[in-house]
Scaffold this active site. Structure first.
Site, short mmCIF file in Angstrom:
data_model
loop_
_atom_site.label_atom_id
_atom_site.label_comp_id
_atom_site.label_asym_id
_atom_site.label_seq_id
_atom_site.Cartn_x
_atom_site.Cartn_y
_atom_site.Cartn_z
N MET A 86 0.84 -1.20 0.00
CA MET A 86 0.00 0.00 0.00
C MET A 86 0.88 1.26 0.00
SD MET A 86 -3.01 1.19 -0.26
CE MET A 86 -4.03 -0.28 -0.23
N GLY A 87 1.69 1.38 -1.06
CA GLY A 87 2.47 2.61 -1.21
C GLY A 87 1.70 3.57 -2.09
N ARG A 88 2.46 4.39 -2.84
CA ARG A 88 1.81 5.40 -3.69
C ARG A 88 0.84 4.77 -4.70
NH1 ARG A 88 7.18 7.99 -3.29
NH2 ARG A 88 7.82 6.11 -4.34
N ILE A 89 1.33 3.74 -5.43
CA ILE A 89 0.51 3.18 -6.51
C ILE A 89 -0.65 2.36 -5.93
CG2 ILE A 89 0.53 1.73 -8.59
CD1 ILE A 89 3.53 2.54 -8.90
N HIS A 107 5.33 -4.69 -20.07
CA HIS A 107 5.84 -3.77 -19.05
C HIS A 107 5.60 -2.30 -19.46
CE1 HIS A 107 8.98 -3.52 -15.59
NE2 HIS A 107 8.14 -2.52 -15.53
N GLU A 146 11.75 -11.12 -18.53
CA GLU A 146 11.15 -10.21 -19.50
C GLU A 146 12.08 -10.11 -20.70
OE1 GLU A 146 10.14 -6.41 -17.83
OE2 GLU A 146 8.76 -7.31 -16.41
N THR A 198 1.63 -5.41 -11.67
CA THR A 198 2.26 -4.31 -12.41
C THR A 198 3.53 -3.87 -11.68
OG1 THR A 198 0.78 -2.79 -11.24
CG2 THR A 198 0.19 -3.33 -13.50
N ARG A 250 6.84 -6.11 -10.15
CA ARG A 250 8.01 -6.78 -10.73
C ARG A 250 7.68 -8.26 -10.91
NH1 ARG A 250 9.38 -2.53 -12.11
NH2 ARG A 250 11.33 -1.41 -11.74
N ALA A 267 2.99 -0.26 -17.90
CA ALA A 267 2.02 0.39 -17.01
C ALA A 267 2.25 1.90 -16.87
CB ALA A 267 2.02 -0.28 -15.64
C1 GLV Z 1 8.66 0.59 -13.96
O1 GLV Z 1 8.47 -0.59 -13.78
C2 GLV Z 1 9.28 1.43 -12.98
O2 GLV Z 1 9.80 0.92 -11.98
O3 GLV Z 1 9.25 2.65 -13.18
#
Ligand code: GLV
Length: 322
Positions: free
Chosen positions: A154-157, A286, A267, A236, A238, A288
């Site tokens: 539960m960070g920024r994203i 990759h 990847e 989204t 790693r 997002a």
């Molecule tokens: C993308 O995966 C990032 O870490 O910015």
């Protein structure tokens, strides 16, 4: 004399121009990342490195760059860089947090909708000529509105995704090493639960954690076995946070409904990877954070970090500071 820097890919024009006006820059123009040999060779005499998450900046590489003052990563994640080794040698490391938060959360939501409603599968079917008529039982998926979303990290994203979920009347539970303040939990309408509870009660599970030793294969067979049969797994963050072989087995045996990954391990996925044979699996390359505006902002911050480091100033966005 201008400081020498190495840039490991072409960047948006404005960012490149800023670098070129202050630095003596060597720029890798290939579509694929520079090889290990290229990197080792080009880093030898530089004071600054602007690199991507596809470049492995480990202790060997760092020790090959005695003049290096700053490593600026064009990404928010920096698991590709040996931060401890860089710090030991007094090299500053920067990343690009904040500017990609909303763009990445948008994409996680898009993956959720796409998997729940079998959008990619439906598109494939139409293009292959299988669409014959409207049918009451074809391509049945699961509702997103009103369902339960489990967020790991539960960070920024993660928080930005939780805010979106509220608009869809979703119940949001989360698991993180650190619990958010009560005020923040109230504001976002989120509930802190154990990982086990999150896994066994969520309809959708979205991963937003950093890749560390602790989170590598955090989602493996045992965790997949705990998920509900209608569950959709989204990643989204790693790729290595999910054990892809265990995921393949869970999807193949329909133990869970679907998965959508923007990040994989490795990847790209090799074309003969078993995951690519499954209809209930969505994968994107990759991307997002890949909106035009966000990638420009990321490049701008990466250049800010690079130039500050070259001048011996504190980086505006030092990696690992938040
Ligand atoms: C993308 O995966 C990032 O870490 O910015």
């Amino acid at each position: 004399m201008k400081p020498k820097v190495y840039v490991t890919r072409l960047l948006p024009e404005e960012a490149l121009n800023r670098i070129l006006s202050y630095c003596d820059a060597r720029i890798w123009k290939g579509d694929l990342p520079p090889s290990r040999t290229e990197l080792l060779e080009n880093i030898k005499d530089v004071e600054g490195l602007l690199c991507l998450l596809t470049d492995k900046i480990d202790a060997e590489l760092i020790s090959n760059a005695p003049k290096l003052k700053v490593i600026s990563n064009l990404a928010v994640g920096f698991d590709n860089i040996d931060l401890v080794e860089a710090r030991k040698r007094g090299i500053q490391v920067g990343n690009t947090p904040g500017v990609l938060t909303e763009t990445t959360a948008d994409f996680a939501f898009a993956l959720m909708m796409a998997s729940a409603r079998r959008l990619v599968e439906g598109d494939r079917s139409v293009r292959a000529g299988y669409w014959k008529t409207w049918g009451p039982l074809i391509f049945l998926g699961h509702d997103v509105f009103g369902s339960t979303l489990g967020i790991i990290g539960m960070g920024r994203i993660g928080s930005a995704l939780a805010r979106r979920a509220k608009g869809f009347n979703m119940k949001v539970v989360y698991y993180d090493l650190y619990r958010q303040e009560e005020k923040m939990e109230k504001e976002l309408g989120i509930e802190y639960v154990t990982l086990e509870r999150l896994l066994s009660t969520s309809d959708f599970i979205s991963i937003h954690a950093n890749l560390t030793k602790e989170t590598t294969h955090l989602i493996s067979k045992k965790e997949l076995d705990m998920m509900k049969p209608n569950c959709v797994l989204l990643n989204t963050a790693r790729g290595a946070i999910v054990d892809n072989i265990a995921l393949y087995e869970a999807l193949e045996e329909k133990k869970i409904f679907g998965a959508a990954l923007d990040v994989t391990d490795p990847e790209p996925l090799p074309m003969d990877h078993p995951l690519l044979t499954l209809e209930n699996f969505v994968v994107t390359p990759h991307i997002a954070s890949a909106s035009i505006k966000t990638r420009e902002k990321m490049a701008e911050i990466a250049v800010d970090n690079l130039l500050a480091g070259l001048k011996g100033e504190k980086l505006p966005y030092p990696a690992g500071s938040s």
